[in-house]
Write an enzyme that holds these catalytic residues in place. Structure first.
Site, short mmCIF file in Angstrom:
data_model
loop_
_atom_site.label_atom_id
_atom_site.label_comp_id
_atom_site.label_asym_id
_atom_site.label_seq_id
_atom_site.Cartn_x
_atom_site.Cartn_y
_atom_site.Cartn_z
N CYS A 131 0.84 -1.20 0.00
CA CYS A 131 0.00 0.00 0.00
C CYS A 131 0.88 1.25 0.00
O CYS A 131 1.42 1.64 1.03
CB CYS A 131 -0.93 0.01 1.21
SG CYS A 131 -2.02 1.46 1.22
N CYS A 134 -0.24 4.10 2.41
CA CYS A 134 0.13 3.84 3.81
C CYS A 134 1.64 3.97 4.01
O CYS A 134 2.09 4.50 5.03
CB CYS A 134 -0.36 2.46 4.25
SG CYS A 134 -2.16 2.36 4.38
#
Length: 175
Positions: A131, A134
């Site tokens: 991700c 993130c």
């Protein structure tokens, strides 16, 4: 089980993984809690039995109960967040990025250990789960806590090696 057991289970073609796993566990750029917590969080993130057993066995006497719980919590919360935020980031419709997530994430605010260490665990798990959104968020937080590029990179290296070891051992188990 231990890391030595994981290394001995790896086939010859994965010799580089054996070497990297050994050298990463001897790294001194991270504290013991940071290093072993990242390893445990990544083991839970990949979720294969051999990896969880091997890493858990290795870190059992190296992490406090609070750090062990935090590493597992980082894998759990990032397992949710990485899917959600990666999806929002990949979707063409920008509206999803403006909507509240409406997902409980209390552990991020009160992880039970130093915030920087929990962020480092979350960084490593976010690398395993792929991700980018993130990764950027955790990297920014880690910088605020004074971690260096080399320390952050080490968490990514731990994630990469544990993920690769898990994939090789899983693939070999189906033969």
């Amino acid at each position: 089980m231990s890391i030595a057991d994981l290394k001995s289970a790896l086939p010859d073609y994965a010799k580089d993984l054996k070497l990297n796993l050994g050298s990463l566990m001897n790294e001194t750029i991270l504290s013991e809690q940071q290093k072993y917590g990242c390893a445990l969080a990544c083991a839970y993130a990949v979720g294969t039995a051999d990896i969880v057993k091997g890493i858990s066995g290795e870190v059992a006497d190296k992490l406090s109960p609070e750090a062990t719980k935090a590493a597992k919590a980082a894998a759990a919360i990032m397992g949710m967040n990485n899917i959600y935020y990666r999806s929002v980031h990949l979707m063409k419709a920008d509206v999803y990025g403006t909507l509240p997530a409406k997902l409980r994430m209390n552990v991020i605010g009160a992880p039970g250990i130093e915030k920087a260490d929990f962020e480092l665990y979350s960084m490593a798990v976010s690398a395993v789960n792929g991700c980018g959104m993130c990764l950027d968020a955790h990297e920014a937080e880690l910088r605020k806590h004074g971690l260096t590029s080399e320390q952050i990179q080490t968490s990514l290296r731990i994630a990469a090696v544990i993920n690769a070891v898990a994939r090789v051992l899983q693939a070999e188990s189906v033969i």
